[in-house]
Enzyme design. Structure first.
Site, short mmCIF file in Angstrom:
data_model
loop_
_atom_site.label_atom_id
_atom_site.label_comp_id
_atom_site.label_asym_id
_atom_site.label_seq_id
_atom_site.Cartn_x
_atom_site.Cartn_y
_atom_site.Cartn_z
N SER A 20 59.06 52.33 90.99
CA SER A 20 59.51 50.94 91.12
C SER A 20 59.04 50.10 89.93
CB SER A 20 59.07 50.32 92.45
OG SER A 20 57.67 50.14 92.48
N ASN A 21 57.88 50.43 89.36
CA ASN A 21 57.43 49.72 88.15
C ASN A 21 58.33 50.05 86.95
OD1 ASN A 21 54.89 48.01 88.37
ND2 ASN A 21 54.38 49.79 89.63
N LEU A 100 49.67 60.19 87.81
CA LEU A 100 48.45 60.63 88.51
C LEU A 100 47.73 61.76 87.79
CD1 LEU A 100 49.80 60.44 92.18
CD2 LEU A 100 48.37 58.79 90.96
N LEU A 102 45.16 62.82 84.48
CA LEU A 102 44.26 62.29 83.45
C LEU A 102 44.92 62.45 82.07
CD1 LEU A 102 41.47 61.02 83.47
CD2 LEU A 102 40.51 63.27 82.99
N HIS A 119 47.29 49.43 87.49
CA HIS A 119 46.48 49.88 88.63
C HIS A 119 46.67 48.85 89.74
CE1 HIS A 119 43.20 51.92 90.64
NE2 HIS A 119 42.71 50.74 90.96
N GLU A 189 52.97 43.51 90.77
CA GLU A 189 53.01 44.47 89.65
C GLU A 189 54.32 44.34 88.88
OE1 GLU A 189 51.94 48.54 90.51
OE2 GLU A 189 50.80 47.92 92.27
C1 GRF Z 1 51.69 51.41 91.60
O1 GRF Z 1 51.05 50.80 92.68
C2 GRF Z 1 50.81 51.44 90.37
O2 GRF Z 1 49.94 50.36 90.29
C3 GRF Z 1 50.01 52.69 90.59
O3 GRF Z 1 50.91 53.60 91.19
C4 GRF Z 1 51.93 52.89 91.87
C5 GRF Z 1 53.24 53.35 91.34
O4 GRF Z 1 54.32 52.82 92.06
N1 GRF Z 1 49.39 53.16 89.38
P1 GRF Z 1 55.79 53.02 91.54
O5 GRF Z 1 56.01 54.52 91.38
O6 GRF Z 1 55.93 52.30 90.24
O7 GRF Z 1 56.66 52.45 92.62
#
Ligand code: GRF
Length: 212
Positions: A20-21, A100, A102, A119, A189
């Site tokens: 979604s981001n 997810l 490193l 984050h 976000e």
């Molecule tokens: C978001 O909450 C971001 O902050 C975290 O992982 C999530 C990813 O969400 N790092 P999406 O896949 O962008 O919906």
């Protein structure tokens, strides 16, 4: 810090999940709010929604397995492959949006001050290994704090530890569950990430970074 402004840098998004981001960045670019184009999306999960979203917008979307199985199947070093893809697509800024894994030191060395992460909670208190997704919101609720909210930071070789670029406060409501808080933070976000990219890398002053 070095000059980071590139007018309209070519951006790659690394995402393990729904994306979604990523979508918020694509939308900001398409409506003209973010000069930087998203030119490549990489996921360590073949079925990640992020890959699907990218394909719908004609953006190259590539799965690179990084786990033990990928290594066993002898697909070569996944981190070298990621770096190669970033170079092939002439990427200038790398955004981790729900990535997810490193980050490899080789990638950080190739993109100094050009790898950022979003984050879903305040840092450093609610970050670190194992602090992702609902775990972050559960920890925020357990701590009894009144405010949470996303943080965007430069990436270094440790989870959630690079210098903070922006944080937006999101209130924690008394009746919140981890899921309701997650939804509220996620909305923030989506308003934050493109603004940080634009402000830091697109030679553009937006003033203070506030969510939409
Ligand atoms: C978001 O909450 C971001 O902050 C975290 O992982 C999530 C990813 O969400 N790092 P999406 O896949 O962008 O919906």
């Amino acid at each position: 810090m070095s000059d980071t402004r590139l007018e309209a840098p070519r951006v790659a998004v690394l995402a393990s999940g729904g994306g979604s981001n990523l979508q918020a960045l694509i939308d900001a670019h398409e409506r003209g709010d973010l000069p930087a184009p998203i030119v490549l999306v990489i996921s360590n999960r073949a079925k990640a929604g992020a890959l699907e979203r990218a394909r719908r917008h004609g953006i190259p979307a590539i799965h690179v397995g990084v786990g033990r199985r990928a290594r066993r199947q002898d697909h070569g070093d996944p981190h070298a492959r990621i770096l190669e893809l970033l170079r092939e697509h002439r990427v200038e800024v790398v955004v981790l949006a729900g990535w997810l894994v490193l980050v490899d030191p080789g990638l950080l060395a190739a993109f100094p001050e050009r790898v950022i992460n979003i984050h879903p909670g305040p840092l450093p208190r609610f970050g670190g290994k194992g602090m992702y997704g609902l775990h972050v919101h559960e920890a925020v609720l357990a701590a009894g704090v009144k405010s949470s909210g996303p943080t965007v930071h430069l990436v270094n070789e440790r989870y959630d530890e690079g210098p903070i670029l922006a944080h937006v406060e999101v209130p924690v409501e008394p009746e919140d569950t981890a899921e309701t808080l997650q939804r509220r933070v996620l909305r923030a976000e989506h308003g934050l990430l493109w603004r940080v990219l634009r402000e830091r890398y697109c030679g553009d002053e937006l003033g203070s970074v506030e969510p939409s």
